[in-house]
Motif scaffolding. Sequence first.
Motif, PDB file in Angstrom:
ATOM      1  N   SER A   1       0.809  -1.212   0.000  1.00  0.00           N
ATOM      2  CA  SER A   1       0.000   0.000   0.000  1.00  0.00           C
ATOM      3  C   SER A   1       0.847   1.268   0.000  1.00  0.00           C
ATOM      4  CB  SER A   1      -0.926   0.012   1.226  1.00  0.00           C
ATOM      5  OG  SER A   1      -0.157  -0.035   2.417  1.00  0.00           O
ATOM      6  N   ASN A   2       2.154   1.158   0.235  1.00  0.00           N
ATOM      7  CA  ASN A   2       3.051   2.313   0.176  1.00  0.00           C
ATOM      8  C   ASN A   2       3.543   2.458  -1.253  1.00  0.00           C
ATOM      9  OD1 ASN A   2       5.060   4.242   0.329  1.00  0.00           O
ATOM     10  ND2 ASN A   2       5.913   3.471   2.248  1.00  0.00           N
ATOM     11  N   VAL A   3       3.031   3.472  -1.962  1.00  0.00           N
ATOM     12  CA  VAL A   3       3.354   3.609  -3.378  1.00  0.00           C
ATOM     13  C   VAL A   3       4.840   3.824  -3.613  1.00  0.00           C
ATOM     14  CG1 VAL A   3       2.993   6.106  -3.418  1.00  0.00           C
ATOM     15  CG2 VAL A   3       2.653   4.784  -5.505  1.00  0.00           C
ATOM     16  N   PHE A   4       5.542   4.410  -2.633  1.00  0.00           N
ATOM     17  CA  PHE A   4       6.961   4.705  -2.811  1.00  0.00           C
ATOM     18  C   PHE A   4       7.845   3.473  -2.671  1.00  0.00           C
ATOM     19  CE2 PHE A   4       4.925   8.666  -1.417  1.00  0.00           C
ATOM     20  CZ  PHE A   4       5.264   9.473  -2.481  1.00  0.00           C
ATOM     21  N   GLN A   5       7.215   2.336  -2.351  1.00  0.00           N
ATOM     22  CA  GLN A   5       7.932   1.067  -2.341  1.00  0.00           C
ATOM     23  C   GLN A   5       7.596   0.246  -3.584  1.00  0.00           C
ATOM     24  OE1 GLN A   5       7.125  -0.942   1.367  1.00  0.00           O
ATOM     25  NE2 GLN A   5       8.008   0.691   2.622  1.00  0.00           N
ATOM     26  N   THR A   6       6.946   0.904  -4.544  1.00  0.00           N
ATOM     27  CA  THR A   6       6.621   0.266  -5.820  1.00  0.00           C
ATOM     28  C   THR A   6       7.302   1.036  -6.951  1.00  0.00           C
ATOM     29  OG1 THR A   6       4.668   1.604  -6.349  1.00  0.00           O
ATOM     30  CG2 THR A   6       4.347  -0.257  -4.832  1.00  0.00           C
TER      31      THR A   6
ATOM     32  N   VAL B   1      -2.102   9.462  -2.032  1.00  0.00           N
ATOM     33  CA  VAL B   1      -3.565   9.507  -2.020  1.00  0.00           C
ATOM     34  C   VAL B   1      -4.123   8.930  -3.317  1.00  0.00           C
ATOM     35  CG1 VAL B   1      -5.569  11.037  -1.961  1.00  0.00           C
ATOM     36  CG2 VAL B   1      -3.640  11.451  -0.431  1.00  0.00           C
ATOM     37  N   ILE B   2      -3.510   9.278  -4.445  1.00  0.00           N
ATOM     38  CA  ILE B   2      -3.946   8.743  -5.735  1.00  0.00           C
ATOM     39  C   ILE B   2      -3.830   7.221  -5.746  1.00  0.00           C
ATOM     40  CG2 ILE B   2      -3.420   8.670  -8.205  1.00  0.00           C
ATOM     41  CD1 ILE B   2      -2.483  11.566  -7.984  1.00  0.00           C
ATOM     42  N   TRP B   3      -2.703   6.719  -5.252  1.00  0.00           N
ATOM     43  CA  TRP B   3      -2.459   5.274  -5.221  1.00  0.00           C
ATOM     44  C   TRP B   3      -3.482   4.569  -4.320  1.00  0.00           C
ATOM     45  CZ3 TRP B   3      -0.168   1.622  -7.831  1.00  0.00           C
ATOM     46  CH2 TRP B   3       0.182   0.416  -7.227  1.00  0.00           C
TER      47      TRP B   3
END
Length: 280
Positions: free
Chosen positions: A135-140, A162-164
Amino acid sequence: MEPTTGLILRRITQTDLSVSAHKLATLILDGIAWKEGYNGLSRGTAAFTLSVLAEKMGVSRQYLTVLLSELEASELHLKRQKTNGKFAPWLFRFSAFDEEEKTHNLVSGEGDISLSRDNNNKTMFSGLIEVTANSNVFQTCWANLIKAAKTALPCWYVDTQVIWDRFLAFNRARGNGRVPAGFLLGFMRRWRTAPGTAPRSEPTPAPKRVVDPNERELLDQIQGAPIANRQFHASDLCSIIGQAAYEARVLDVTRRFGCQRFSATLAVHGRAVLAGEISR
């Protein structure tokens, strides 16, 4: 032929523009999308807010407007429009190349290695997205793509995380476990504020740039003459005071304010309008 970075850059350097207008044209060129869907833009389009352009140029918003008008009146035919609301970025494109593209039926061959074909110059939403992913977009791998693409979309002001989160929730509610990456771009293009969601607070505006008194005086003079009619004003004024006197006035403004001939010409016309020598 289809326009490329090199083609437009060569045209910019060959066009008769002030130094500042050349710099502004290059900044706009740097943000142009070369693939349909790059940053959510159509091919050949760039997106900037006027405050960002003014900051990059190191000039006031008023002088930026003068430079944009110079590019609009030049052979580059810069066009700008705003399609996503009052606070969204402006969309820019050099429309002169739209006309050229219509008059040619040539397509770049596979040997074309211009910047417009480099993969690292495009934002690509390809592959599949696992809806059950972290759920953490910065880990994708999707964070940078979202951040780059949202600049010209309705969700330009929304935090990447928020977008993610909204995208994952949207698909989970529909039982989707894996979706094409293109769905993410489509979701961003159709962004709507969720019911009951508190509006995002506006960021604190940056301190206003202090305008130099000389620059302010020059801008005040320029405002007296519409840019689109400058050729008619030049002709009218020359017929009244003579070509030599006209050139002397332009040279005087250039030396006094240290500006380019384009700005100096507008200032001379503005002075003449205020003095009643020619009509607005």
